[in-house]
Motif scaffolding. Sequence first.
Motif, PDB file in Angstrom:
ATOM      1  N   VAL A 201     -78.334 -47.665  32.201  1.00 46.48           N
ATOM      2  CA  VAL A 201     -77.346 -47.811  31.120  1.00 46.48           C
ATOM      3  C   VAL A 201     -77.770 -48.935  30.182  1.00 46.48           C
ATOM      4  CG1 VAL A 201     -74.929 -48.251  30.548  1.00 46.48           C
ATOM      5  CG2 VAL A 201     -75.482 -46.985  32.610  1.00 46.48           C
ATOM      6  N   GLN A 202     -78.201 -50.016  30.750  1.00 52.31           N
ATOM      7  CA  GLN A 202     -78.608 -51.189  29.975  1.00 52.31           C
ATOM      8  C   GLN A 202     -79.756 -50.865  29.016  1.00 52.31           C
ATOM      9  OE1 GLN A 202     -80.310 -54.438  32.325  1.00 52.31           O
ATOM     10  NE2 GLN A 202     -78.970 -55.876  31.249  1.00 52.31           N
ATOM     11  N   GLY A 204     -80.436 -47.845  27.903  1.00 54.41           N
ATOM     12  CA  GLY A 204     -80.132 -46.703  27.057  1.00 54.41           C
ATOM     13  C   GLY A 204     -80.726 -45.393  27.518  1.00 54.41           C
ATOM     14  N   THR A 205     -81.255 -45.376  28.745  1.00 55.13           N
ATOM     15  CA  THR A 205     -81.760 -44.120  29.310  1.00 55.13           C
ATOM     16  C   THR A 205     -80.631 -43.122  29.484  1.00 55.13           C
ATOM     17  OG1 THR A 205     -83.419 -45.403  30.521  1.00 55.13           O
ATOM     18  CG2 THR A 205     -83.082 -43.120  31.219  1.00 55.13           C
ATOM     19  N   ILE A 206     -79.449 -43.615  29.829  1.00 55.69           N
ATOM     20  CA  ILE A 206     -78.229 -42.817  29.879  1.00 55.69           C
ATOM     21  C   ILE A 206     -77.173 -43.518  29.028  1.00 55.69           C
ATOM     22  CG2 ILE A 206     -78.612 -41.693  32.113  1.00 55.69           C
ATOM     23  CD1 ILE A 206     -77.004 -43.899  33.432  1.00 55.69           C
ATOM     24  N   ASP A 207     -76.143 -42.761  28.634  1.00 56.13           N
ATOM     25  CA  ASP A 207     -75.097 -43.318  27.772  1.00 56.13           C
ATOM     26  C   ASP A 207     -73.948 -43.937  28.552  1.00 56.13           C
ATOM     27  OD1 ASP A 207     -76.388 -42.369  25.406  1.00 56.13           O
ATOM     28  OD2 ASP A 207     -75.631 -40.371  25.869  1.00 56.13           O
ATOM     29  N   GLY A 208     -73.760 -43.479  29.782  1.00 53.24           N
ATOM     30  CA  GLY A 208     -72.626 -43.976  30.543  1.00 53.24           C
ATOM     31  C   GLY A 208     -72.620 -43.436  31.954  1.00 53.24           C
ATOM     32  N   LEU A 209     -71.489 -43.584  32.613  1.00 53.01           N
ATOM     33  CA  LEU A 209     -71.334 -43.192  34.010  1.00 53.01           C
ATOM     34  C   LEU A 209     -69.864 -43.006  34.311  1.00 53.01           C
ATOM     35  CD1 LEU A 209     -71.713 -46.355  36.256  1.00 53.01           C
ATOM     36  CD2 LEU A 209     -71.596 -46.478  33.775  1.00 53.01           C
ATOM     37  N   GLU A 210     -69.554 -42.599  35.534  1.00 58.53           N
ATOM     38  CA  GLU A 210     -68.162 -42.448  35.937  1.00 58.53           C
ATOM     39  C   GLU A 210     -68.003 -43.030  37.330  1.00 58.53           C
ATOM     40  OE1 GLU A 210     -67.100 -39.809  38.425  1.00 58.53           O
ATOM     41  OE2 GLU A 210     -69.233 -40.010  38.876  1.00 58.53           O
ATOM     42  N   VAL A 211     -67.059 -43.961  37.465  1.00 63.57           N
ATOM     43  CA  VAL A 211     -66.833 -44.672  38.722  1.00 63.57           C
ATOM     44  C   VAL A 211     -65.367 -45.121  38.786  1.00 63.57           C
ATOM     45  CG1 VAL A 211     -69.178 -45.566  39.066  1.00 63.57           C
ATOM     46  CG2 VAL A 211     -67.575 -46.828  37.630  1.00 63.57           C
ATOM     47  N   PRO A 212     -64.889 -45.496  39.964  1.00 70.28           N
ATOM     48  CA  PRO A 212     -63.575 -46.120  40.057  1.00 70.28           C
ATOM     49  C   PRO A 212     -63.585 -47.515  39.419  1.00 70.28           C
ATOM     50  CG  PRO A 212     -64.266 -45.245  42.174  1.00 70.28           C
ATOM     51  CD  PRO A 212     -65.463 -45.223  41.286  1.00 70.28           C
ATOM     52  N   LEU A 213     -62.416 -48.009  39.061  1.00 71.62           N
ATOM     53  CA  LEU A 213     -62.305 -49.309  38.403  1.00 71.62           C
ATOM     54  C   LEU A 213     -62.880 -50.445  39.241  1.00 71.62           C
ATOM     55  CD1 LEU A 213     -58.732 -49.145  36.838  1.00 71.62           C
ATOM     56  CD2 LEU A 213     -60.908 -49.280  35.605  1.00 71.62           C
ATOM     57  N   ALA A 214     -62.642 -50.406  40.539  1.00 73.78           N
ATOM     58  CA  ALA A 214     -63.117 -51.502  41.382  1.00 73.78           C
ATOM     59  C   ALA A 214     -64.632 -51.591  41.376  1.00 73.78           C
ATOM     60  CB  ALA A 214     -62.603 -51.321  42.807  1.00 73.78           C
ATOM     61  N   VAL A 224     -72.592 -53.736  30.163  1.00 74.26           N
ATOM     62  CA  VAL A 224     -73.535 -52.752  29.619  1.00 74.26           C
ATOM     63  C   VAL A 224     -72.863 -51.516  29.026  1.00 74.26           C
ATOM     64  CG1 VAL A 224     -75.467 -53.473  31.075  1.00 74.26           C
ATOM     65  CG2 VAL A 224     -73.863 -51.754  31.937  1.00 74.26           C
ATOM     66  N   THR A 225     -71.529 -51.439  29.065  1.00 79.89           N
ATOM     67  CA  THR A 225     -70.821 -50.297  28.462  1.00 79.89           C
ATOM     68  C   THR A 225     -69.694 -50.792  27.558  1.00 79.89           C
ATOM     69  OG1 THR A 225     -69.464 -50.102  30.468  1.00 79.89           O
ATOM     70  CG2 THR A 225     -71.342 -48.600  30.262  1.00 79.89           C
ATOM     71  N   LYS A 226     -69.346 -49.976  26.557  1.00 75.96           N
ATOM     72  CA  LYS A 226     -68.352 -50.373  25.559  1.00 75.96           C
ATOM     73  C   LYS A 226     -66.982 -49.739  25.776  1.00 75.96           C
ATOM     74  CE  LYS A 226     -71.896 -50.709  21.916  1.00 75.96           C
ATOM     75  NZ  LYS A 226     -72.349 -50.121  20.622  1.00 75.96           N
ATOM     76  N   PHE A 227     -66.963 -48.468  26.201  1.00 80.49           N
ATOM     77  CA  PHE A 227     -65.719 -47.722  26.250  1.00 80.49           C
ATOM     78  C   PHE A 227     -65.354 -47.341  27.688  1.00 80.49           C
ATOM     79  CE2 PHE A 227     -67.841 -46.639  22.204  1.00 80.49           C
ATOM     80  CZ  PHE A 227     -66.928 -47.192  21.324  1.00 80.49           C
ATOM     81  N   LEU A 228     -64.100 -47.579  28.032  1.00 78.72           N
ATOM     82  CA  LEU A 228     -63.552 -47.173  29.321  1.00 78.72           C
ATOM     83  C   LEU A 228     -62.388 -46.230  29.061  1.00 78.72           C
ATOM     84  CD1 LEU A 228     -62.954 -47.247  32.383  1.00 78.72           C
ATOM     85  CD2 LEU A 228     -61.698 -49.387  31.996  1.00 78.72           C
TER      86      LEU A 228
END
Length: 328
Positions: A201-202, A204-214, A224-228
């Motif tokens: 992510v850092q 820019g190989t990928i744009d984002g990910l999906e994980v739990p908040l914790a 390393v990400t802008k939008f949650l």
Amino acid sequence: MKYTAKAWLATLALSLVIPAGAWAQSILKIGWTTTDSPDDPYALAAHYFSDALKESAGDSITVQYYPNRQLGDEKQMLEGLRFGTVDAAVITNSVVAQLEPAFGLNDLPFLYASANNAYQVLDGAVGEQLAKKLEAKGVIVLGFTEGGFRHMLNNKRPVAAPEDVKGVKYRVMQNPVFIDMFNAMHGSAVPMAWGETFTAVQQGTIDGLEVPLAVAAGNKLYEVTKFLSLTGHSYSTNLLLISKRAFNKLTPEQQQQVIAAGKKATDAQRVKSAQNDAALRKVMADNGMAVNEITDVSAFRSAVAPLYDKYRPKVGSALLDQALNSAQ
């Protein structure tokens, strides 16, 4: 001769005082892939398990911690559990589903409406059936601990509708349900081991990910990400597991202590994780992320509906129907 008799009698007397199983000293090495953070759901499960065992088993069983992939990535740890080279671990459900496809049930998007709804299903007959299937492959389920609902983080745009996923490269676990989920919304699903994700992510190989908040907060993904976007697209349960081979080396008394500690740890970890959730949203926002809620998930449900038919044969039709009925 007189001295020998005295020594024998002393030993016999001591054996009558010390409870059965106290002679056996056992070490359980428990691993997980994330940080040893006080808010991390994997770490919480491991620590609560150790605490519960300390209360019941005393020094009879010592739990040693191996966070941060010290025992390998989750797939490697799961293989280790099967063959007895890893004693215990906290592993994401999606990885377990690669070994036992029925666990793919828990990854189906929008199956559980709430955490309590998930507990009802997993602590009941459905969870028992899943545990039996995994035990047949050499791994014992001690608890379905709380991972929390999974959300989307990325550097392209906020997600408010399925079309916002289109064209965005999301890291997903190496699990076909998650790959199909993001592809169904016309995103670009990139399967990737957890240890590679932050850097990807850092850079820019990928744009984002999906994980739990914790997991997002514990691993400082706000750096390393802008939008949650609080999509809550999947409920994540992390399995507290022990190798059947390691379990069978314990005395019967220790085995019961381990089982009881697993249940106690699961209950405590769920409570703590729920308490953390609201605070963690604020942590992400306070660290500069733009956070948005999803008020209506109906469009997302429509987009991923075909996955239920696709995975019915793998999960098992009867088990899926039982879960759907219990999840209402």
